[in-house]
Motif scaffolding. Structure first.
Motif, mmCIF file in Angstrom:
data_model
loop_
_atom_site.group_PDB
_atom_site.id
_atom_site.type_symbol
_atom_site.label_atom_id
_atom_site.label_comp_id
_atom_site.label_asym_id
_atom_site.label_seq_id
_atom_site.Cartn_x
_atom_site.Cartn_y
_atom_site.Cartn_z
ATOM 1 N N PHE A 152 0.812 -1.223 0.000
ATOM 2 C CA PHE A 152 0.000 0.000 0.000
ATOM 3 C C PHE A 152 0.848 1.277 0.000
ATOM 4 O O PHE A 152 0.363 2.333 0.415
ATOM 5 N N THR A 153 2.084 1.188 -0.489
ATOM 6 C CA THR A 153 2.972 2.358 -0.537
ATOM 7 C C THR A 153 2.302 3.573 -1.194
ATOM 8 O O THR A 153 2.457 4.703 -0.739
ATOM 9 N N GLY A 154 1.530 3.315 -2.236
ATOM 10 C CA GLY A 154 0.872 4.407 -2.956
ATOM 11 C C GLY A 154 -0.336 4.969 -2.234
ATOM 12 O O GLY A 154 -0.897 5.988 -2.647
ATOM 13 N N SER A 164 8.028 -2.780 5.910
ATOM 14 C CA SER A 164 7.163 -3.324 4.868
ATOM 15 C C SER A 164 5.848 -2.572 4.805
ATOM 16 O O SER A 164 5.213 -2.320 5.837
ATOM 17 N N LYS A 165 5.459 -2.228 3.610
ATOM 18 C CA LYS A 165 4.162 -1.562 3.443
ATOM 19 C C LYS A 165 3.127 -2.532 2.870
ATOM 20 O O LYS A 165 2.114 -2.117 2.311
ATOM 21 N N GLY A 189 -3.499 -4.645 9.468
ATOM 22 C CA GLY A 189 -2.880 -3.450 10.022
ATOM 23 C C GLY A 189 -3.000 -2.363 8.978
ATOM 24 O O GLY A 189 -3.353 -2.629 7.829
ATOM 25 N N PHE A 190 -2.738 -1.130 9.389
ATOM 26 C CA PHE A 190 -2.898 0.002 8.466
ATOM 27 C C PHE A 190 -1.682 0.910 8.562
ATOM 28 O O PHE A 190 -1.116 1.089 9.636
#
Lengths: 267, 267
Positions: A152-154, A164-165, A189-190
């Motif tokens: 979810f990097t973007g 780590s994303k 997780g978020f």
């Protein structure tokens, strides 16, 4: 003894969960009370940090104590001392190897949006107002693209400092409400600002400015510049914390005691 | 030109309606905007002054202007500049002899109470919490004793500085709600703290500490010491302002224009 506390709060008048040099935070409110009771500093550890203005229907924290106080009494003492925008729902004793953060295996958030011709001052701080007509069906299609394990990097703040994303979303959908809609999202997780970036993107989809089919590409791109908006904090509610069964092991007594209790109920 | 403005506000974060040396008030928010638009001070005149923490579902004020701005534009300009806890519902032009205070012939208030085993942090500032079981039927009987023309000296703040404390109440009753009850009261006018003293007394009746039949005696006694409580501001909503038909006479055009419009609708 480790104490596990389940709380709710209305975030409008807080700078967030985490203690800050100046200003009102959830952590500061509890640590002030615990310091008065213990005559020394007591640190609390939440399952999740919420930002300024973000609410919690369910949040957990734990702390360690040597005071011999029954759990009902803990709840009573804290609620008596707390301001009206925080409430202790219940208190449990847990084993010393339970940790609110590491024993948290998932969270649900709810983002509340209201619509209509007029802004409602009584929803100020509690729901986000969007006057434009939105295509809810399209938003729901886009929301479902987020389900699964993705990088979810973007879709998070560029300030996010984690290795780590990659996160797993188990649920992501829109529900119509009386005056608008809620976005509900559950995940392992978020990342920082992630829910607010997701819903901001979905609103762009609702306005017809983005398409649901763009999601796989945007996830691959890992580029926040392509998803530039962040929805305001006021509509965001931490709704549920999923804890490991470790939270069920009481500090007083042990596993067996609890299991006996359970099996006797089954007779 | 005299401009009549209908507004709503959530009072939690205001020190009240009236401007003060320091702090956030409704009057200050509007006068700041009007000063910026006019390049000079503009005074606003409300139908009713509300206290710190008191809300308004409907409140009116008027001001005079020499700016030539259509009424829709007034609403738009003010709403754009206002914080989210105030909203302009509509704007009208009125004749120069209309006055929000003197053309106000009645007001309704609503006092919101929620009950139950748990305090709700999301109702903080919006409704008053009373955990005790209350006898709503008895409260309703007591509430009805207030209807009519009475001297309310015993049911207002001792700081009230008006010549006559005689007021007429047209309605005074309790309505059950989903999570508690509302007290609704309509009158020609209200004394300082009057609604909050009335509902505080009714709650005492609900708890069985006072009897409905005491009301006539307490009205006669004119002694605030016999009715010592004041309910908190957070549950109180100014709900409706009754204006004289003077408010219908537009500054542009005249009576006839309005009447013609009305009768053509009746055809």
């Amino acid at each position: 003894m480790r104490v596990l506390v389940n709380i709710s709060y209305q975030g409008s008048q807080f700078l967030g969960f985490q203690i800050q040099q100046h200003g009102r935070t959830i952590q500061q409110q509890f640590e002030k009370i615990l310091k008065r009771m213990h005559k020394h500093e007591v640190r609390i550890h939440p399952s999740s940090r919420t930002d300024r203005g973000v609410h919690a229907i369910e949040q957990y924290f734990h702390f360690d104590t040597d005071l011999n106080i029954p759990k009902q009494q803990w709840q009573y003492a804290m609620n008596r001392a707390l301001p009206d925008d925080i409430y202790v729902n219940h208190v449990r004793f847990v084993s010393d190897d339970f940790h609110c953060r590491y024993d948290c295996v998932g969270k649900s958030y709810r983002y509340k949006v209201y619509q209509g011709d007029h802004k409602n001052p009584f929803l100020c701080g509690l729901q986000t107002y969007i006057p434009e007509k939105l295509d809810i069906e399209k938003m729901n299609i886009a929301a479902q693209y987020f389900i699964g394990t993705h990088d979810f990097t973007g879709f998070c703040s560029q300030k996010t400092e984690v290795e780590s994303k990659v996160r797993t979303l188990y649920d992501s959908h829109i529900e119509k409400t009386e005056n608008g809609f809620d976005y509900i999202v559950t995940g392992s997780g978020f990342l920082y600002n992630m829910v607010r970036v997701l819903i901001a993107f979905l609103i762009e989809v609702g306005k017809g400015k983005r398409q649901p089919e763009e999601v796989p590409h945007l996830l691959n791109a890992k580029d926040r510049k392509q998803v530039p908006f962040t929805a305001p904090a006021e509509g965001l509610y931490l709704e549920k914390i999923y804890l490991t069964p470790n939270a069920l092991i009481q500090d007083f007594g042990n596993n067996i005691k609890i299991h006996q209790k359970k099996s006797s109920q089954n007779l």
